[in-house]
Motif scaffolding. Structure first.
Motif, PDB file in Angstrom:
ATOM      1  N   ALA A 371       2.241   4.671  -9.944  1.00 43.98           N
ATOM      2  CA  ALA A 371       2.298   6.107  -9.642  1.00 43.98           C
ATOM      3  C   ALA A 371       2.978   6.356  -8.306  1.00 43.98           C
ATOM      4  CB  ALA A 371       0.895   6.694  -9.652  1.00 43.98           C
ATOM      5  N   GLN A 372       2.692   5.500  -7.325  1.00 45.06           N
ATOM      6  CA  GLN A 372       3.324   5.671  -6.016  1.00 45.06           C
ATOM      7  C   GLN A 372       4.833   5.442  -6.113  1.00 45.06           C
ATOM      8  OE1 GLN A 372       0.883   6.916  -3.917  1.00 45.06           O
ATOM      9  NE2 GLN A 372      -0.137   6.516  -5.868  1.00 45.06           N
ATOM     10  N   SER A 373       5.226   4.451  -6.895  1.00 44.75           N
ATOM     11  CA  SER A 373       6.653   4.192  -7.110  1.00 44.75           C
ATOM     12  C   SER A 373       7.320   5.388  -7.775  1.00 44.75           C
ATOM     13  CB  SER A 373       6.846   2.950  -7.977  1.00 44.75           C
ATOM     14  OG  SER A 373       6.296   1.807  -7.359  1.00 44.75           O
ATOM     15  N   ARG A 374       6.612   5.979  -8.734  1.00 39.75           N
ATOM     16  CA  ARG A 374       7.168   7.134  -9.458  1.00 39.75           C
ATOM     17  C   ARG A 374       7.287   8.348  -8.532  1.00 39.75           C
ATOM     18  NH1 ARG A 374       9.977   9.418 -12.247  1.00 39.75           N
ATOM     19  NH2 ARG A 374       9.670  10.287 -14.318  1.00 39.75           N
ATOM     20  N   ILE A 375       6.325   8.527  -7.653  1.00 36.02           N
ATOM     21  CA  ILE A 375       6.404   9.620  -6.678  1.00 36.02           C
ATOM     22  C   ILE A 375       7.658   9.466  -5.831  1.00 36.02           C
ATOM     23  CG2 ILE A 375       5.341  10.545  -4.568  1.00 36.02           C
ATOM     24  CD1 ILE A 375       2.600   9.970  -5.886  1.00 36.02           C
ATOM     25  N   PHE A 391       7.718   7.123   2.413  1.00 28.42           N
ATOM     26  CA  PHE A 391       6.485   7.212   1.631  1.00 28.42           C
ATOM     27  C   PHE A 391       6.086   5.838   1.104  1.00 28.42           C
ATOM     28  CE2 PHE A 391       4.556   7.474  -2.606  1.00 28.42           C
ATOM     29  CZ  PHE A 391       3.389   8.156  -2.292  1.00 28.42           C
ATOM     30  N   LEU A 392       7.024   5.113   0.526  1.00 26.59           N
ATOM     31  CA  LEU A 392       6.707   3.790  -0.032  1.00 26.59           C
ATOM     32  C   LEU A 392       6.214   2.828   1.040  1.00 26.59           C
ATOM     33  CD1 LEU A 392       9.650   3.393  -2.556  1.00 26.59           C
ATOM     34  CD2 LEU A 392       7.224   3.504  -3.131  1.00 26.59           C
ATOM     35  N   ARG A 393       6.765   2.926   2.216  1.00 24.00           N
ATOM     36  CA  ARG A 393       6.338   2.032   3.286  1.00 24.00           C
ATOM     37  C   ARG A 393       4.959   2.384   3.834  1.00 24.00           C
ATOM     38  NH1 ARG A 393      11.963   0.570   6.575  1.00 24.00           N
ATOM     39  NH2 ARG A 393      13.069  -0.149   4.686  1.00 24.00           N
ATOM     40  N   SER A 394       4.469   3.576   3.480  1.00 25.16           N
ATOM     41  CA  SER A 394       3.125   3.980   3.925  1.00 25.16           C
ATOM     42  C   SER A 394       2.042   3.642   2.911  1.00 25.16           C
ATOM     43  CB  SER A 394       3.098   5.493   4.195  1.00 25.16           C
ATOM     44  OG  SER A 394       3.157   6.226   2.964  1.00 25.16           O
ATOM     45  N   VAL A 395       2.441   3.213   1.702  1.00 24.13           N
ATOM     46  CA  VAL A 395       1.455   2.923   0.651  1.00 24.13           C
ATOM     47  C   VAL A 395       0.675   1.664   1.017  1.00 24.13           C
ATOM     48  CG1 VAL A 395       1.142   2.268  -1.767  1.00 24.13           C
ATOM     49  CG2 VAL A 395       2.822   4.022  -1.154  1.00 24.13           C
ATOM     50  N   PRO A 396      -0.655   1.722   1.009  1.00 32.08           N
ATOM     51  CA  PRO A 396      -1.446   0.527   1.354  1.00 32.08           C
ATOM     52  C   PRO A 396      -1.355  -0.531   0.255  1.00 32.08           C
ATOM     53  CG  PRO A 396      -2.883   2.307   0.623  1.00 32.08           C
ATOM     54  CD  PRO A 396      -1.499   2.892   0.720  1.00 32.08           C
ATOM     55  N   THR A 397      -1.154  -1.767   0.659  1.00 30.64           N
ATOM     56  CA  THR A 397      -1.109  -2.888  -0.294  1.00 30.64           C
ATOM     57  C   THR A 397      -2.115  -3.946   0.148  1.00 30.64           C
ATOM     58  OG1 THR A 397       0.717  -3.886   0.951  1.00 30.64           O
ATOM     59  CG2 THR A 397       1.287  -2.496  -0.930  1.00 30.64           C
ATOM     60  N   ARG A 398      -2.579  -4.713  -0.803  1.00 28.84           N
ATOM     61  CA  ARG A 398      -3.649  -5.675  -0.520  1.00 28.84           C
ATOM     62  C   ARG A 398      -3.160  -7.110  -0.404  1.00 28.84           C
ATOM     63  NH1 ARG A 398      -7.225  -3.964  -5.588  1.00 28.84           N
ATOM     64  NH2 ARG A 398      -5.105  -4.121  -6.443  1.00 28.84           N
ATOM     65  N   ASN A 399      -1.961  -7.371  -0.868  1.00 28.68           N
ATOM     66  CA  ASN A 399      -1.467  -8.749  -0.854  1.00 28.68           C
ATOM     67  C   ASN A 399       0.059  -8.743  -0.935  1.00 28.68           C
ATOM     68  OD1 ASN A 399      -0.835  -8.395  -3.694  1.00 28.68           O
ATOM     69  ND2 ASN A 399      -3.028  -8.702  -4.071  1.00 28.68           N
ATOM     70  N   ALA A 400       0.633  -9.943  -0.890  1.00 27.88           N
ATOM     71  CA  ALA A 400       2.091 -10.070  -0.894  1.00 27.88           C
ATOM     72  C   ALA A 400       2.697  -9.560  -2.198  1.00 27.88           C
ATOM     73  CB  ALA A 400       2.482 -11.528  -0.666  1.00 27.88           C
ATOM     74  N   GLN A 405       6.014  -5.384  -4.645  1.00 31.37           N
ATOM     75  CA  GLN A 405       6.184  -4.315  -5.631  1.00 31.37           C
ATOM     76  C   GLN A 405       6.726  -3.052  -4.966  1.00 31.37           C
ATOM     77  OE1 GLN A 405       2.781  -3.803  -8.213  1.00 31.37           O
ATOM     78  NE2 GLN A 405       3.500  -1.832  -8.983  1.00 31.37           N
ATOM     79  N   MET A 406       6.243  -2.754  -3.769  1.00 29.50           N
ATOM     80  CA  MET A 406       6.730  -1.577  -3.049  1.00 29.50           C
ATOM     81  C   MET A 406       8.162  -1.783  -2.552  1.00 29.50           C
ATOM     82  SD  MET A 406       4.460   0.793  -3.278  1.00 29.50           S
ATOM     83  CE  MET A 406       4.386   0.166  -4.960  1.00 29.50           C
ATOM     84  N   VAL A 407       8.496  -3.009  -2.179  1.00 30.61           N
ATOM     85  CA  VAL A 407       9.880  -3.313  -1.791  1.00 30.61           C
ATOM     86  C   VAL A 407      10.809  -3.067  -2.979  1.00 30.61           C
ATOM     87  CG1 VAL A 407      11.476  -5.170  -1.160  1.00 30.61           C
ATOM     88  CG2 VAL A 407       9.309  -4.928   0.051  1.00 30.61           C
TER      89      VAL A 407
END
Length: 587
Positions: A371-375, A391-400, A405-407
């Motif tokens: 959903a964040q990718s789609r936004i 926006f993508l760089r602000s999305v919290p991620t839990r692991n590599a 995925q955000m990259v």
């Protein structure tokens, strides 16, 4: 030695393999798809267990075996208990050996210990049941067949008993042999619909699809009101690529059984898949008159209206679905599916902020990052590429993995904006930290291809194939690139054929195969594969390829029809847009 909780859990795993032998229909149905090591059946209450004390030597060996077991050393613990059972002729030790072997899924060893357990305690039904289960698990069906035969003969409801036997034999390693056994057991039950359905399931498990279809058809003929038979027959016809037959069977069933909810829902889906959107909508609206709170029907109706490009209707239907779903506590995955469709509708109507608002309602779960990718994509499509990247760089991620995925999402935003160099540079940096990330390698190859860096693309995809040799899309991506550029065609054909062996029903790979045959000048082969790909997935890109082959063959009216349908699906597909320009086609 009394049964502990650990003992019961291990024993339950064995009994779960063939719960029919000691429990009724409800339990066997509940555990139909449970693997032996993870069975959830409650253990059968243990029979009488001797309370005789152990001598000092036995106690020492028990203690050492349990310590070994706690350390994960199953083999020594099993061997000790089996030796104790043989030396002291005590069924408690044999039972414990069975349990330990079951923990390690060592079924041959479990069977050896279980045979001893039965010999030492012949009246123990737990031991007998475990033995039958292990005979099935190890493929010794001839030994267990007489028991099933006598059980069916002694049971008043023979059809129900046969169904239970089929569910038990589904665990046999050789499914074809299990079907042969079931055929013998069903010799006098051929005129019972549920028996024929059980045989259909067994044939399906054995991958004998013609036999499975034959049996399901017989079941429906014997009981024209059997919705299960109608649905199984329909699915098998679809698998056999007979959609018109599937529509006929299910249509006739729904007409004769108007209260059949699942069949009406499936018929609507089939009609939608054949482009019969109005008929599908009528079926669903009639269903909702009878079942106004049927969430699956609301969601399917919204999907049909979306596919028919009736966007305003789809939006209203899906809003109604979302309201009901939240009231009824519907599963998040279904709600998220509806939210994604609403975002697609908003995008098609260029209401980007509205689409973003729908996606922001997905606050957690498996689809959160998607959903964040789609936004970010919607932000980029509205011309806010820097905001999308931020926006993508602000999305919290839990692991590599999630960070990568955000990259990749950011690289996708850059590709959509035709900033191919930026996407390439971003993925190059990411690969330095995760050089063996197959997802990054695949996206990097796509970015390299856009910049005509074919050596980089080939290197990345070959590394991808080394890391994931059984993943079809690496072979397909490289093969399709060569085919699309009309170069290295024999190698392209070999790569795509390899991909197809790994994923024979994938329409994108079938499309690639048709395209490489087109480049090789084999128009008949090209047409055959592209028609099949388009049948499986009528996308705009496949329409572009199929239309071009038809055009070159001189079937220009058919080509225009296919292109027009593809444009209706996705007017912005770059492959289709480029194809229409090359052939100077406007609609």
């Amino acid at each position: 030695m009394k049964l502990t909780k650990l003992h019961c859990a291990a024993l339950a795993a064995i009994l779960g393999m063939a719960v029919i032998t000691s429990t009724g229909y409800a339990q066997s149905s509940a555990n139909n798809n449970t693997s032996p090591a993870r069975a959830t059946t409650r253990p059968v209450a243990p029979g009488p267990v001797s309370e005789a004390p152990f001598n000092a030597s036995a106690m020492f060996q028990i203690m050492m075996s349990e310590i070994a077991l706690q350390r994960g050393q199953l083999g020594p613990a099993y061997s000790t208990y089996l030796s104790l059972a043989r030396e002291q002729q005590d069924p408690r030790f044999a039972q414990r050996a069975v349990e330990i072997a079951a923990i390690g899924r060592a079924w041959e060893q479990a069977l050896e210990a279980c045979r001893l357990w039965v010999r030492l305690d012949a009246t123990n039904e737990e031991a007998q049941s475990a033995l039958r289960a292990l005979l099935i698990e190890t493929g010794r069906l001839q030994e267990v067949e007489p028991y099933f035969s006598s059980r069916i003969a002694a049971t008043e409801n023979k059809a129900l008993a046969f169904e239970e036997v089929q569910r038990s034999l589904i665990r046999a390693p050789n499914k074809s042999e299990a079907l042969i056994v079931l055929d013998r057991l069903a010799a006098d039950l051929q005129n019972i619909s549920s028996v024929r359905l059980a045989l259909s399931r067994a044939a399906l498990a054995a991958q004998n699809y013609p036999r499975a279809l034959q049996e399901s058809r017989q079941a429906l003929m014997l009981d024209p009101r059997s919705e299960t038979a109608a649905l199984i027959t329909t699915q098998l016809l679809l698998r056999d690529q007979q959609p018109s037959q599937a529509l006929t069977v299910l249509g006739q069933f729904v007409q004769a059984n108007p209260q059949a909810v699942q069949s009406r829902l499936q018929l609507a889906r089939l009609r939608s898949g054949e482009g019969q959107y109005q008929e599908a909508q009528d079926l669903l609206q009639e269903l909702l008159k009878r079942e106004p709170n049927y969430l699956e029907a609301w969601l399917t109706l919204g999907q049909v209206q979306y596919q028919a490009r009736r966007f305003e209707q789809a939006k209203q239907t899906l809003d109604q679905y979302l309201q009901l779903a939240e009231q009824q506590g519907e599963d998040d995955s279904s709600i998220h599916n509806a939210l994604f469709i609403q975002a697609d509708i908003a995008q098609l109507r260029r209401r980007f902020d509205e689409g973003i608002a729908y996606l922001k309602r997905i606050e957690a779960g498996e689809q959160f990052l998607s959903a964040q990718s789609r936004i970010a994509q919607l932000l980029a499509k509205s011309g806010r590429v820097p905001e999308a990247r931020s926006f993508l760089r602000s999305v919290p991620t839990r692991n590599a993995t999630e960070a990568n995925q955000m990259v990749m999402a950011e690289a996708g935003v850059l590709r959509e904006a035709r900033q191919y160099q930026g996407a390439y540079d971003l993925l190059t940096v990411a690969l330095k930290s995760s050089p063996d990330s197959t997802d990054l390698l695949y996206d990097y190859a796509l970015a390299a291809e856009k910049l005509d860096k074919l050596d980089d693309m080939e290197r990345a995809l070959k590394r991808f194939m080394e890391l994931r040799p059984n993943h079809a899309h690496g072979y397909n991506a490289l093969g399709y690139t060569w085919a699309d550029r009309n170069m290295r065609l024999p190698e392209a054909l070999s790569l795509i054929q390899k991909a197809l062996t790994l994923s024979p029903e994938d329409p994108s790979i079938i499309d690639s195969l048709g395209w490489v045959y087109f480049r090789l000048g084999q128009l008949d082969e090209a047409l055959r594969h592209l028609q099949r790909a388009y049948f499986l997935y009528p996308s705009a890109e496949i329409a572009a390829h199929l239309g071009e082959v038809l055009w070159v063959r001189g079937e220009r009216d058919k080509a225009r029809d296919v292109w027009r349908a593809g444009r209706d699906k996705d007017p912005n597909d770059t492959v289709l847009v480029d194809t229409l320009k090359r052939f100077a086609q406007t609609f």
